[in-house]
Scaffold this active site. Sequence first.
Site, PDB file in Angstrom:
ATOM      1  N   TYR A  88       7.033  -2.059   2.197  1.00 27.54           N
ATOM      2  CA  TYR A  88       7.070  -1.569   3.574  1.00 27.54           C
ATOM      3  C   TYR A  88       8.325  -0.747   3.854  1.00 27.54           C
ATOM      4  CZ  TYR A  88       3.102  -4.679   4.125  1.00 27.54           C
ATOM      5  OH  TYR A  88       1.886  -5.299   3.978  1.00 27.54           O
TER       6      TYR A  88
ATOM      7  N   HIS B 248       9.808  -2.445  -9.548  1.00 32.33           N
ATOM      8  CA  HIS B 248       8.555  -3.130  -9.237  1.00 32.33           C
ATOM      9  C   HIS B 248       8.431  -3.323  -7.727  1.00 32.33           C
ATOM     10  CE1 HIS B 248       6.075  -7.010  -9.050  1.00 32.33           C
ATOM     11  NE2 HIS B 248       5.248  -6.055  -9.435  1.00 32.33           N
TER      12      HIS B 248
ATOM     13  N   HIS C 216      -3.391  -5.503  -8.593  1.00 27.27           N
ATOM     14  CA  HIS C 216      -2.876  -4.914  -9.831  1.00 27.27           C
ATOM     15  C   HIS C 216      -3.993  -4.351 -10.708  1.00 27.27           C
ATOM     16  CE1 HIS C 216       0.632  -7.422  -8.714  1.00 27.27           C
ATOM     17  NE2 HIS C 216       1.336  -6.534  -9.396  1.00 27.27           N
TER      18      HIS C 216
ATOM     19  N   ARG D 132      -5.043  -8.774   6.727  1.00 24.27           N
ATOM     20  CA  ARG D 132      -4.111  -8.420   5.659  1.00 24.27           C
ATOM     21  C   ARG D 132      -3.371  -9.679   5.243  1.00 24.27           C
ATOM     22  NH1 ARG D 132      -1.593  -7.768   1.305  1.00 24.27           N
ATOM     23  NH2 ARG D 132      -0.291  -5.925   0.937  1.00 24.27           N
TER      24      ARG D 132
ATOM     25  N   CYS E 291      -1.931  -2.359  10.241  1.00 24.76           N
ATOM     26  CA  CYS E 291      -1.263  -2.498   8.950  1.00 24.76           C
ATOM     27  C   CYS E 291      -0.431  -1.243   8.679  1.00 24.76           C
ATOM     28  CB  CYS E 291      -2.293  -2.705   7.845  1.00 24.76           C
ATOM     29  SG  CYS E 291      -1.564  -2.848   6.198  1.00 24.76           S
TER      30      CYS E 291
END
Length: 482
Positions: free
Chosen positions: A346, A59, A83, A154, A203
Amino acid sequence: MLDCEVTEIIEKLEFDKIRLDLPTYNATQISSQIGGAGNKVWVTFYRGVFDITDFVKRHPGGERIMNAAGSSVSPFWQFYQLHYRIDVLETLAKFRIGNLETPLDETPNMNYFDKEPPRNPTVITRTSTPFCGETPPALLPQNFYTPNDLFYVRNHLPVPTVDTSAYRLTIQGVGIPLSNFSLSLDDVKQKFAKIRMPVTLQCGGNRRSQMGEVKPTPGIGWTGGAIGNAVWGGASLRDVLTSAGFNWTNYTETFRQNKLHIQFEGLDCDPFGDCYGASVPLHFLLDATYTPLLVYEMNNASIPPDHGFPLRALFPGLIGARSVKWVSKILISEEESPSPWQRIDYKIFAPSVNEDNVNFNSASAIYDAPVNSYICSHKNGEVVERGMIRMKGYAFAGRGRGIVRVELSFDNGDNWQVVKLTRQDSNYSWTQWEIEVNVTSAMDVWVKAVDTGYNQQPEDLKHIWNYRGLVVNAYHKIKLNI
């Protein structure tokens, strides 16, 4: 409110229906799987029951998914609305093992976001909760310093409401002699010289939507507007750590060995008590020419709530995720931040890695932003008239690598034309460029940039595709029609 496309896929995948080929379970049976004989992780969504035991370790949000274990994913998803995407729903559908006996109330509850700040409606909403907004790319060349209300946002969690009179920044950990050292906002403003720096923030997922055209990637579908340039004002992080008693001489060799990290934690937290966090290796601060800041000003004004009021860490040249907003805690540690945004999200993997075989421990966290460029003035497929047009865009490279040149090709890379660089105030801010083009027929336009390390962008997105859709820096390619 779910959009029509998501509602249709929910119906198509039969989440809202009883499947006669599957058994039916009640709430007690579902919740009792945790710690039971098989120690299974079951969740529900609409009328479906799903066994996600094997998915938990893959996940992207880490073990936060366990907050939904034994119950519905809806409260979790209503908080993290990214989601509600087709690819996520299709993944969940693969794990269906049964039906829920009594349907649960799936009505969204957005009370966690009822104190969000006002926002400029010009900013493109990519997700509403948590809010993520993109500057329309066509507006970016209009200002060298992006106006605060147009600067991309963000947010990973709700925007906290901060009482500045009670605010304290705590600093602890290795090399900090006092266990209770803290500073007020006034301390940061008055005890340390204010440094003003032009810095571009980007970002890590900027341009993700283009990579998603090669193969789907989970995450926010940014185009090229998840980037902005501002003059930031604040205190030197190095000076602040020194005031807390950190002795740089004692730890120089430890820095070089990459054994110490600066962890940051923000005041933005989820309903389960987890707050945003990230870290940066402390050896970054060995370079005397590199000046990370704790900023309280943005473009000569108090930093806005969406951008970290009252105090934000700022690491020039690194992806935006490392510049923690609403920072309240600094910890010097032998470990990087335990936050899932540091240890799981990330990160970049090889094109062969996908959600079925990813091992998040196999890659290190992203810090630097690679060289990149973008055509802002025109969209892919845009129709223009024959004659002269002016094309504009930006180029940027991380870690203080400035831009040497920007080139455009109008014949699929056979020939390249160097364009005019209009402004660059420092190596930590972007470069804006423009060119006059005579359009006589439909044409493909490619752009690439070269930084001061003579790094160039890769040509094709398929060669750098990664399943998280991060650091997308292949040539930006558009087609202009007549």
